[in-house]
Scaffold this motif. Structure first.
Motif, PDB file in Angstrom:
ATOM      1  N   LEU A 129       4.227  30.047  -7.589  1.00 64.20           N
ATOM      2  CA  LEU A 129       3.961  31.039  -8.781  1.00 64.20           C
ATOM      3  C   LEU A 129       5.040  30.851  -9.750  1.00 64.20           C
ATOM      4  O   LEU A 129       4.676  31.104 -10.920  1.00 64.20           O
ATOM      5  CB  LEU A 129       4.492  32.518  -8.057  1.00 64.20           C
ATOM      6  CG  LEU A 129       3.495  33.080  -7.186  1.00 64.20           C
ATOM      7  CD1 LEU A 129       3.868  34.211  -6.490  1.00 64.20           C
ATOM      8  CD2 LEU A 129       2.064  33.337  -7.642  1.00 64.20           C
ATOM      9  N   ASP A 156       1.473  40.125  -8.955  1.00 59.94           N
ATOM     10  CA  ASP A 156       0.175  40.429  -9.394  1.00 59.94           C
ATOM     11  C   ASP A 156      -0.167  41.639 -10.156  1.00 59.94           C
ATOM     12  O   ASP A 156      -0.814  41.739 -11.190  1.00 59.94           O
ATOM     13  CB  ASP A 156      -0.855  40.118  -8.000  1.00 59.94           C
ATOM     14  CG  ASP A 156      -2.351  40.086  -8.816  1.00 59.94           C
ATOM     15  OD1 ASP A 156      -2.897  38.938  -9.231  1.00 59.94           O
ATOM     16  OD2 ASP A 156      -2.967  41.057  -8.536  1.00 59.94           O
ATOM     17  N   ASN A 182      -0.739  42.015 -14.335  1.00 54.38           N
ATOM     18  CA  ASN A 182      -2.229  42.672 -14.557  1.00 54.38           C
ATOM     19  C   ASN A 182      -2.005  44.170 -14.863  1.00 54.38           C
ATOM     20  O   ASN A 182      -3.214  44.600 -15.390  1.00 54.38           O
ATOM     21  CB  ASN A 182      -3.207  42.423 -13.459  1.00 54.38           C
ATOM     22  CG  ASN A 182      -3.455  40.826 -13.147  1.00 54.38           C
ATOM     23  OD1 ASN A 182      -4.232  40.177 -14.280  1.00 54.38           O
ATOM     24  ND2 ASN A 182      -3.075  40.264 -12.121  1.00 54.38           N
ATOM     25  N   ASN A 227      -2.841  29.560 -13.052  1.00 49.97           N
ATOM     26  CA  ASN A 227      -3.804  30.995 -12.727  1.00 49.97           C
ATOM     27  C   ASN A 227      -2.826  31.327 -11.084  1.00 49.97           C
ATOM     28  O   ASN A 227      -2.556  30.653 -10.302  1.00 49.97           O
ATOM     29  CB  ASN A 227      -5.056  30.497 -11.976  1.00 49.97           C
ATOM     30  CG  ASN A 227      -6.001  31.464 -11.440  1.00 49.97           C
ATOM     31  OD1 ASN A 227      -5.553  32.486 -10.547  1.00 49.97           O
ATOM     32  ND2 ASN A 227      -7.143  31.750 -11.948  1.00 49.97           N
ATOM     33  N   ILE A 228      -2.255  32.655 -11.437  1.00 51.08           N
ATOM     34  CA  ILE A 228      -1.377  33.369 -10.322  1.00 51.08           C
ATOM     35  C   ILE A 228      -1.921  33.518  -9.020  1.00 51.08           C
ATOM     36  O   ILE A 228      -1.540  32.913  -8.016  1.00 51.08           O
ATOM     37  CB  ILE A 228      -0.776  34.695 -10.930  1.00 51.08           C
ATOM     38  CG1 ILE A 228      -0.033  34.317 -12.042  1.00 51.08           C
ATOM     39  CG2 ILE A 228      -0.222  35.408  -9.792  1.00 51.08           C
ATOM     40  CD1 ILE A 228       0.808  35.670 -12.633  1.00 51.08           C
ATOM     41  N   ARG A 229      -3.173  33.824  -8.896  1.00 53.77           N
ATOM     42  CA  ARG A 229      -3.812  34.002  -7.398  1.00 53.77           C
ATOM     43  C   ARG A 229      -4.223  32.719  -7.081  1.00 53.77           C
ATOM     44  O   ARG A 229      -4.334  32.622  -5.740  1.00 53.77           O
ATOM     45  CB  ARG A 229      -5.080  34.899  -7.938  1.00 53.77           C
ATOM     46  CG  ARG A 229      -4.912  36.457  -8.110  1.00 53.77           C
ATOM     47  CD  ARG A 229      -6.027  37.339  -8.241  1.00 53.77           C
ATOM     48  NE  ARG A 229      -5.493  38.661  -8.744  1.00 53.77           N
ATOM     49  CZ  ARG A 229      -6.522  39.600  -9.073  1.00 53.77           C
ATOM     50  NH1 ARG A 229      -7.398  39.341  -9.038  1.00 53.77           N
ATOM     51  NH2 ARG A 229      -5.935  40.626  -9.547  1.00 53.77           N
TER      52      ARG A 229
END
Length: 328
Positions: A28, A184, A188, A265-267
């Motif tokens: 991350l 997350d 977001n 992309n974090i996920r």
């Protein structure tokens, strides 16, 4: 052969998810910085290592003053995680301010070389301090959560073997999942997260919209470094022994996990880390069987990286990444 591989699945999943959770949280930090600055912060692995040493040092001090007998282990771990996260977060902010910000407009190769230099600097500083205080740069911390739990997988199906786990596995996995979900949500669902996404999309336009770009970048480094440092504590708790060079190989694998999931992309970083951990443990348990004894468990990294290459050949942007469109 297939039956023997299936029998090991419960233990492979347990060990793979533990290691994968560590990879995922470290990844991350890479993906956050790359998403905003398009910089591969190769010093991030050493932030993780520094966190492991800071956390172990705090645990040794707390143990020395009798906290182990007076305070529940989980409370002590939470205290150490918070202190380590704050300290490593501040270290990350300092590195960004001193080493990266002045080079923000330089060719991309220059900050990359600087990151490698910071990496070696942190290694040597931690090694010097460890040898000065302990006489050896290999450090073993106090043992926490050492109870063994048995999972009766054979009661679910006779084709599975039973698996055993340490209590620390549950602690590491749950804590890592909480950190990933928290990040997350922050990115977001919060105002600062929206600012980070805006800076990642277009730094110049974001600054015109009254977003303090320097502050957003500093916060990004703080959060990424705090997560990396806290993960170092979890690693030390799970595996016991640490040295100043653990950040190199773990950082490299976490970067690989970020690329596998989709850099930026974090996920994707979360998914890539978990998949890489499970693949590595699957290879460690079954590679000898798959190759008829030609390759042993020590070749598990080759197996994991071969899978990565195959995935990137067919999906270069990573599993959850999006293709980059160039405007002409």
């Amino acid at each position: 052969m297939l039956n023997e591989m299936i029998q090991t699945i419960p233990q492979v999943l347990i060990d793979g998810l533990t290691l994968g959770a560590v990879y995922a949280v470290i990844a991350l930090g890479y993906t956050m910085v790359y998403g905003i600055l398009e910089l591969i912060n190769f010093a991030h692995g050493e932030i993780f290592m520094t966190g492991a040493f800071i956390g172990t040092a705090i645990l040794i001090v707390l143990t020395g003053i009798g906290w182990v007998s007076a305070v529940p282990a989980i409370v002590m771990l939470i205290t150490v995680l918070l202190l380590t996260a704050i300290l490593t977060g501040l270290i990350g902010m300092g590195i960004e301010r001193v080493a990266y910000r002045p080079l923000r407009k330089a060719p991309r190769l220059i900050p990359l070389i600087t990151a490698i230099g910071i990496s070696f600097l942190l290694q040597d500083i931690v090694r010097f301090i460890a040898e000065l205080k302990k006489g050896n740069f290999i450090v073993t911390g106090p043992s926490l959560f050492t109870n063994q739990l048995s999972i009766k997988a054979s009661s679910i199906s006779s084709i599975f073997n039973d698996a055993s786990i340490k209590t620390s596995f549950v602690i590491v996995l749950v804590t890592a999942v909480i950190m990933m979900i928290g990040l997350d949500f922050f990115v977001n669902r919060t105002k600062w997260g929206m600012a980070m996404r805006a800076v990642a999309q277009d730094r110049e336009t974001a600054s015109l919209m009254s977003i303090n770009v320097n502050k957003v970048i500093s916060i990004t480094f703080f959060i990424g470094s705090a997560l990396g440092g806290a993960t170092g504590v979890l690693f030390a708790v799970q595996y016991g022994t640490i040295d100043p060079y653990i950040g190199f190989i773990l950082g490299l694998k976490a970067f690989t996990a970020a690329v596998l999931g989709g850099i930026g992309n974090i996920r994707g970083a979360m998914l890539g880390g978990l998949l890489l951990g499970v693949m590595e443990m699957f290879a460690s348990a079954n590679l000898t069987l798959l190759t008829g004894g030609i390759f042993g468990a020590e070749y598990k990294d080759v197996f994991a990286f071969a899978i990565l290459i195959i995935v990137l050949l067919f999906k270069p942007e990573g599993l959850l990444g999006k293709p980059q469109l160039e405007k002409v």
